[in-house]
Scaffold this motif. Structure first.
Motif, PDB file in Angstrom:
ATOM      1  N   GLY A 271       0.789  -1.224   0.000  1.00  0.00           N
ATOM      2  CA  GLY A 271       0.000   0.000   0.000  1.00  0.00           C
ATOM      3  C   GLY A 271       0.820   1.273   0.000  1.00  0.00           C
ATOM      4  N   HIS A 272       0.127   2.353  -0.296  1.00  0.00           N
ATOM      5  CA  HIS A 272       0.694   3.706  -0.237  1.00  0.00           C
ATOM      6  C   HIS A 272      -0.408   4.626   0.263  1.00  0.00           C
ATOM      7  N   PHE A 273      -0.056   5.570   1.118  1.00  0.00           N
ATOM      8  CA  PHE A 273      -1.043   6.520   1.643  1.00  0.00           C
ATOM      9  C   PHE A 273      -0.584   7.940   1.375  1.00  0.00           C
ATOM     10  N   THR A 274      -1.540   8.791   1.014  1.00  0.00           N
ATOM     11  CA  THR A 274      -1.247  10.212   0.891  1.00  0.00           C
ATOM     12  C   THR A 274      -2.438  11.035   1.345  1.00  0.00           C
ATOM     13  N   ASP A 275      -2.143  12.140   2.013  1.00  0.00           N
ATOM     14  CA  ASP A 275      -3.186  13.113   2.341  1.00  0.00           C
ATOM     15  C   ASP A 275      -2.824  14.458   1.710  1.00  0.00           C
ATOM     16  N   ASP A 276      -2.298  14.368   0.492  1.00  0.00           N
ATOM     17  CA  ASP A 276      -1.970  15.534  -0.322  1.00  0.00           C
ATOM     18  C   ASP A 276      -3.177  16.486  -0.365  1.00  0.00           C
ATOM     19  N   GLU A 277      -2.911  17.765  -0.319  1.00  0.00           N
ATOM     20  CA  GLU A 277      -3.986  18.772  -0.274  1.00  0.00           C
ATOM     21  C   GLU A 277      -4.914  18.681  -1.479  1.00  0.00           C
ATOM     22  N   ARG A 278      -4.387  18.305  -2.634  1.00  0.00           N
ATOM     23  CA  ARG A 278      -5.224  18.182  -3.827  1.00  0.00           C
ATOM     24  C   ARG A 278      -6.211  17.029  -3.680  1.00  0.00           C
ATOM     25  N   VAL A 279      -5.735  15.960  -3.058  1.00  0.00           N
ATOM     26  CA  VAL A 279      -6.608  14.812  -2.811  1.00  0.00           C
ATOM     27  C   VAL A 279      -7.702  15.197  -1.824  1.00  0.00           C
ATOM     28  N   LEU A 280      -7.309  15.877  -0.749  1.00  0.00           N
ATOM     29  CA  LEU A 280      -8.287  16.265   0.269  1.00  0.00           C
ATOM     30  C   LEU A 280      -9.343  17.203  -0.309  1.00  0.00           C
ATOM     31  N   GLN A 281      -8.917  18.140  -1.153  1.00  0.00           N
ATOM     32  CA  GLN A 281      -9.880  19.068  -1.757  1.00  0.00           C
ATOM     33  C   GLN A 281     -10.908  18.316  -2.591  1.00  0.00           C
ATOM     34  N   PHE A 282     -10.433  17.355  -3.381  1.00  0.00           N
ATOM     35  CA  PHE A 282     -11.336  16.582  -4.241  1.00  0.00           C
ATOM     36  C   PHE A 282     -12.262  15.700  -3.405  1.00  0.00           C
ATOM     37  N   MET A 283     -11.709  15.001  -2.422  1.00  0.00           N
ATOM     38  CA  MET A 283     -12.512  14.062  -1.630  1.00  0.00           C
ATOM     39  C   MET A 283     -13.595  14.749  -0.817  1.00  0.00           C
ATOM     40  N   HIS A 284     -13.345  15.976  -0.422  1.00  0.00           N
ATOM     41  CA  HIS A 284     -14.286  16.663   0.470  1.00  0.00           C
ATOM     42  C   HIS A 284     -15.201  17.627  -0.270  1.00  0.00           C
ATOM     43  N   SER A 285     -15.230  17.490  -1.608  1.00  0.00           N
ATOM     44  CA  SER A 285     -16.011  18.429  -2.413  1.00  0.00           C
ATOM     45  C   SER A 285     -17.413  17.902  -2.693  1.00  0.00           C
ATOM     46  N   ASN A 286     -18.261  18.811  -3.119  1.00  0.00           N
ATOM     47  CA  ASN A 286     -19.614  18.437  -3.527  1.00  0.00           C
ATOM     48  C   ASN A 286     -19.631  17.618  -4.813  1.00  0.00           C
ATOM     49  N   ASP A 287     -18.564  17.727  -5.624  1.00  0.00           N
ATOM     50  CA  ASP A 287     -18.532  17.031  -6.907  1.00  0.00           C
ATOM     51  C   ASP A 287     -17.960  15.622  -6.832  1.00  0.00           C
ATOM     52  N   LEU A 288     -17.499  15.203  -5.660  1.00  0.00           N
ATOM     53  CA  LEU A 288     -16.871  13.880  -5.547  1.00  0.00           C
ATOM     54  C   LEU A 288     -17.762  12.765  -6.068  1.00  0.00           C
ATOM     55  N   GLU A 289     -19.015  12.749  -5.628  1.00  0.00           N
ATOM     56  CA  GLU A 289     -19.918  11.647  -5.991  1.00  0.00           C
ATOM     57  C   GLU A 289     -20.203  11.611  -7.488  1.00  0.00           C
ATOM     58  N   ARG A 290     -20.149  12.770  -8.138  1.00  0.00           N
ATOM     59  CA  ARG A 290     -20.405  12.825  -9.581  1.00  0.00           C
ATOM     60  C   ARG A 290     -19.161  12.472 -10.385  1.00  0.00           C
ATOM     61  N   LEU A 291     -18.002  12.970  -9.967  1.00  0.00           N
ATOM     62  CA  LEU A 291     -16.803  12.824 -10.780  1.00  0.00           C
ATOM     63  C   LEU A 291     -16.050  11.518 -10.556  1.00  0.00           C
ATOM     64  N   ALA A 292     -15.974  11.050  -9.307  1.00  0.00           N
ATOM     65  CA  ALA A 292     -15.158   9.859  -9.019  1.00  0.00           C
ATOM     66  C   ALA A 292     -15.568   8.642  -9.844  1.00  0.00           C
ATOM     67  N   PRO A 293     -16.863   8.353  -9.995  1.00  0.00           N
ATOM     68  CA  PRO A 293     -17.230   7.152 -10.784  1.00  0.00           C
ATOM     69  C   PRO A 293     -16.870   7.249 -12.261  1.00  0.00           C
ATOM     70  N   LEU A 294     -16.636   8.462 -12.765  1.00  0.00           N
ATOM     71  CA  LEU A 294     -16.338   8.617 -14.191  1.00  0.00           C
ATOM     72  C   LEU A 294     -14.988   8.010 -14.560  1.00  0.00           C
ATOM     73  N   GLY A 295     -14.076   7.931 -13.602  1.00  0.00           N
ATOM     74  CA  GLY A 295     -12.749   7.424 -13.911  1.00  0.00           C
ATOM     75  C   GLY A 295     -11.905   8.472 -14.608  1.00  0.00           C
ATOM     76  N   THR A 296     -10.768   8.034 -15.162  1.00  0.00           N
ATOM     77  CA  THR A 296      -9.821   8.967 -15.758  1.00  0.00           C
ATOM     78  C   THR A 296      -9.992   9.014 -17.272  1.00  0.00           C
ATOM     79  N   SER A 297      -9.286   9.952 -17.894  1.00  0.00           N
ATOM     80  CA  SER A 297      -9.382  10.106 -19.345  1.00  0.00           C
ATOM     81  C   SER A 297      -8.121   9.624 -20.041  1.00  0.00           C
ATOM     82  N   CYS A 298      -6.962  10.123 -19.630  1.00  0.00           N
ATOM     83  CA  CYS A 298      -5.704   9.743 -20.266  1.00  0.00           C
ATOM     84  C   CYS A 298      -5.444   8.248 -20.058  1.00  0.00           C
ATOM     85  N   PRO A 299      -5.151   7.496 -21.123  1.00  0.00           N
ATOM     86  CA  PRO A 299      -4.932   6.054 -20.951  1.00  0.00           C
ATOM     87  C   PRO A 299      -3.791   5.719 -20.008  1.00  0.00           C
TER      88      PRO A 299
END
Length: 696
Positions: free
Chosen positions: A276-304
């Motif tokens: 395993g690896h753990f990070t609490d990088d500020e960018r991760v925290l901002q995304f995880m605690h946002s109103n858009d998390l539930e909408r965006l996270a299931p979409l997955g990534t774009s760049c292969p």
């Protein structure tokens, strides 16, 4: 004059480049390393660069045009000549004559071998034609977050046109390959004078007639993308729709993460054992605690490149789920079911079998992000890639709306037969790959040899010692030999329960848990009975017996959370079985260690935790035990000089052998390397043969 950039790093050194003048391949390597050194420009292992130059044909001696391009695998930041593929440009371009369409894509890759100029070069990658069909001498293909944010935006093509005034072309998303190379050339032909091409959802192509022109063009285009995103970020709406909750305070986050990691690792390892690896990088925290998390996270990534390392989507664990084992198990099972349904819906008749259905990325709002993979480097890189994906989503949402790869396209990348072939070519895992080991007293002597042996066999290791200077030296030597992802270090006094807990917290945050505990920390005091003090007695029993108890107790707690079984190895001594002079406290403490091992083995079998003992004798090399009074005491007891001890100990053995730290390490590996999986409660003597120490 040095160029000024805000969002990228300008690293070009004119003096260094001047020393390479005339050697286009050297300049390609130099440029590639500079680009790979800035993670804002491209991710680890991602992107590729090339140059075209004339070279003598090895058969005719006549000058021919050759393209050197980053080969399959590798990383731009560490690229060397050996990582390049070298191909005849005319032969590569002549493949157009036999190309019959998309159904031939995979066949075309095998035909690249007929275009090889340097038979010792790296195998060409799938991106080779993307460079080959463009006429420019130097070309960069990168995956900068700022560019992909625009490439993955719903209005990406229009934004690109307006932002660059038509000077950057656009090619819609398509899986990399021969046809995409033809499309890049067509885009250039239709838009003469452009300085680059944006690949929808994928990345950026830029170029120049010299290495420097390509480098500066690349930086300027990415800088312009980043400035555009910065100008719009948070203007039309709050970033990610604004916060919906707050993260826990830093120390509380880390404590919770260390507590959760073994459970998560155990569940993520249902298919194969993960690190395993753990990070609490500020960018991760901002995304995880946002109103858009539930909408965006299931979409997955774009760049292969992002997708291949982070899987179709992350597993999001809400606080009430993370705190309840039953809910946690249900969440993992739901993810596995989702992944199986994705596979079944998208598979082709010739698709490879479904791979591990467990999540790679796990988002725990309030705490941070965990990633799990076959080794630490892969887990760490997966985290870096998901942060790249977060950056892309944030930028795309600021200027438009984010779009991910369609599920079928994502599947066709993930289960591409060429990707499967690459996986099949990977080296077979070493015996301890995926295992985490804590070795006490591992800054020198036996402990260091054990830790080194385990690292050589694929394990990640937590080095621990009560000597800060020796520990720092050991960690530095391990990082130099094995890389920074192989070890962590914990200052550890084994007789202090708080210290022990902190060592396992280090292990949990660094690697996700624990599989192998080696109790090796020790000291020795050799005195006649009448000279032994109560302080001597307490110190020996605290370190040897209490220390073994505390380290084992905490290690077993972690192993039970993982539910993966485990190993406890106790480095005891021949003295646990043999009565000798001037040895009352040490010898009896060693006997206590041995019996405690038997007791633990009897108790922990139900948890599939095996407890075994290695009994060394007279291991003098690199040992602090033998540095002072102990050696003097033993020499006095046996009537020899200190410098005569190694020979004395060897002569009294049946094999007449000096015992080295590496011999003990080999014995430890014998217990955990896979051949003795059903052995517990055993004692293995590594003493050259001391008949009095025979167990039976």
């Amino acid at each position: 004059m040095t160029k000024q950039f805000k969002h990228v790093s300008y690293l070009w050194d004119e003096a260094k480049a001047a020393a390479m003048a005339g050697d286009e391949v050297a300049l390609l390597i130099y440029r590639s390393n500079l680009l790979g050194a800035d993670l804002r420009l491209t991710n680890y292992g991602g992107g590729n660069t090339s140059c075209k130059a004339t070279a003598p044909d090895p058969l005719t001696g006549k000058p021919v045009e050759v393209m050197w391009v980053k080969g399959s695998g590798g990383d731009l930041g560490t690229l060397q000549r050996s990582g390049l593929a070298a191909l005849y440009v005319d032969r590569l371009r002549s493949l157009k004559n036999i190309y019959k369409g998309m159904q031939m894509e995979d066949e075309m890759v095998t035909l690249f071998d007929h275009c090889i100029y340097d038979l010792k070069s790296k195998a060409p990658s799938i991106d080779t034609p993307l460079h080959g069909f463009l006429p420019f001498k130097h070309i960069d293909h990168l995956h900068p977050d700022a560019a992909i944010a625009i490439a993955a935006a719903k209005d990406g093509e229009q934004i690109t046109k307006e932002l660059f005034g038509g000077k950057i072309g656009w090619v819609a998303w398509q899986r990399p390959g021969f046809d995409l190379g033809l499309q890049l050339k067509a885009c250039l032909d239709e838009n003469p004078g452009i300085r680059g091409i944006m690949l929808g959802s994928h990345g950026l192509f830029t170029w120049g007639d010299t290495a420097y022109e390509s480098y500066i063009n690349t930086l300027e285009v990415i800088e312009q993308c980043a400035e555009y995103l910065e100008k719009h970020l948070g203007k039309a709406r709050p970033v990610f729709g604004g916060p919906r909750m707050q993260a826990l305070p830093k120390e509380e986050r880390l404590a919770k993460a260390a507590e959760m990691a073994p459970e998560l690792r155990g569940l993520a390892s249902s298919h194969q054992r993960m690190i395993g690896h753990f990070t609490d990088d500020e960018r991760v925290l901002q995304f995880m605690h946002s109103n858009d998390l539930e909408r965006l996270a299931p979409l997955g990534t774009s760049c292969p490149d992002h997708f291949l390392r982070t899987k179709i989507s992350p597993l999001v664990l809400h606080p009430e789920t993370a705190a309840d084992r039953t809910r946690l198990e249900a969440a993992f099972e739901a993810y596995r079911k989702m992944y199986a349904e994705y596979y079944e819906a998208c598979k082709h008749p010739n698709s490879p079998a479904m791979r591990d259905p467990n999540p790679v990325v796990i988002l725990c709002p309030g705490i941070g992000m965990f990633t799990f993979a076959k080794d630490k480097q892969t887990a760490r890189v997966a985290a870096e890639f998901y942060i790249n994906a977060i950056n892309v989503m944030r930028g795309a949402e600021a200027v438009s709306s984010y779009t991910s790869l369609p599920r079928q396209e994502a599947f066709d990348i993930e289960y591409w037969l060429l990707e499967e072939a690459k996986l099949q070519r990977m080296p077979k895992p070493k015996a301890l790959t995926g295992r985490i080991a804590l070795v006490t007293g591992s800054a020198g002597g036996i402990g260091k040899a054990i830790a080194r042996k385990f690292a050589q066999e694929g394990a990640v290791v937590v080095l621990s010692d009560n000597n800060a200077d020796r520990l720092a030296e050991a960690k530095a030597s391990f990082e130099k030999e094995f890389g920074k992802d192989t070890c962590a270090a914990a200052l550890l006094d084994v007789k202090d329960a708080g210290n022990v807990s902190n060592a396992y917290r280090t292990a949990a945050l660094a690697f996700g848990g624990m599989d192998i505990v080696v109790n090796c920390a020790g000291l020795s005091i050799s005195k006649p009975l009448e000279e032994h003090t109560e302080k001597d007695w307490d110190l020996l029993y605290d370190v040897l017996v209490k220390g073994q108890f505390l380290v084992t107790q905490s290690g077993v707690d972690v192993m039970r959370k993982q539910n993966l079984g485990g190993d406890v190895l106790n480095i005891v001594s021949k003295n646990a079985l043999v009565s000798g002079p001037n040895n009352a406290a040490y010898g009896s403490a060693k006997a206590a260690q041995l019996h405690l091992s038997r007791l633990n083995a009897a108790e922990l079998g139900k948890d599939r935790i095996r407890v075994n003992v290695v009994n060394p004798d007279a291991v003098i090399a690199d040992s602090t035990i033998w540095a002072g009074a102990w050696a003097e005491g033993r020499a006095k007891a046996y009537g020899v000089k200190v410098e005569e001890l190694p020979a004395y100990y060897a002569k009294r053995t049946l094999l007449n052998q000096v015992i080295l730290p590496e011999d003990i390490a080999d014995a430890c590996f014998a217990f955990v390397g896979g051949l003795l999986q059903k052995a517990t409660g055993n004692v293995l003597n590594v003493d050259g043969g001391v008949a009095m120490a025979f167990v039976r």
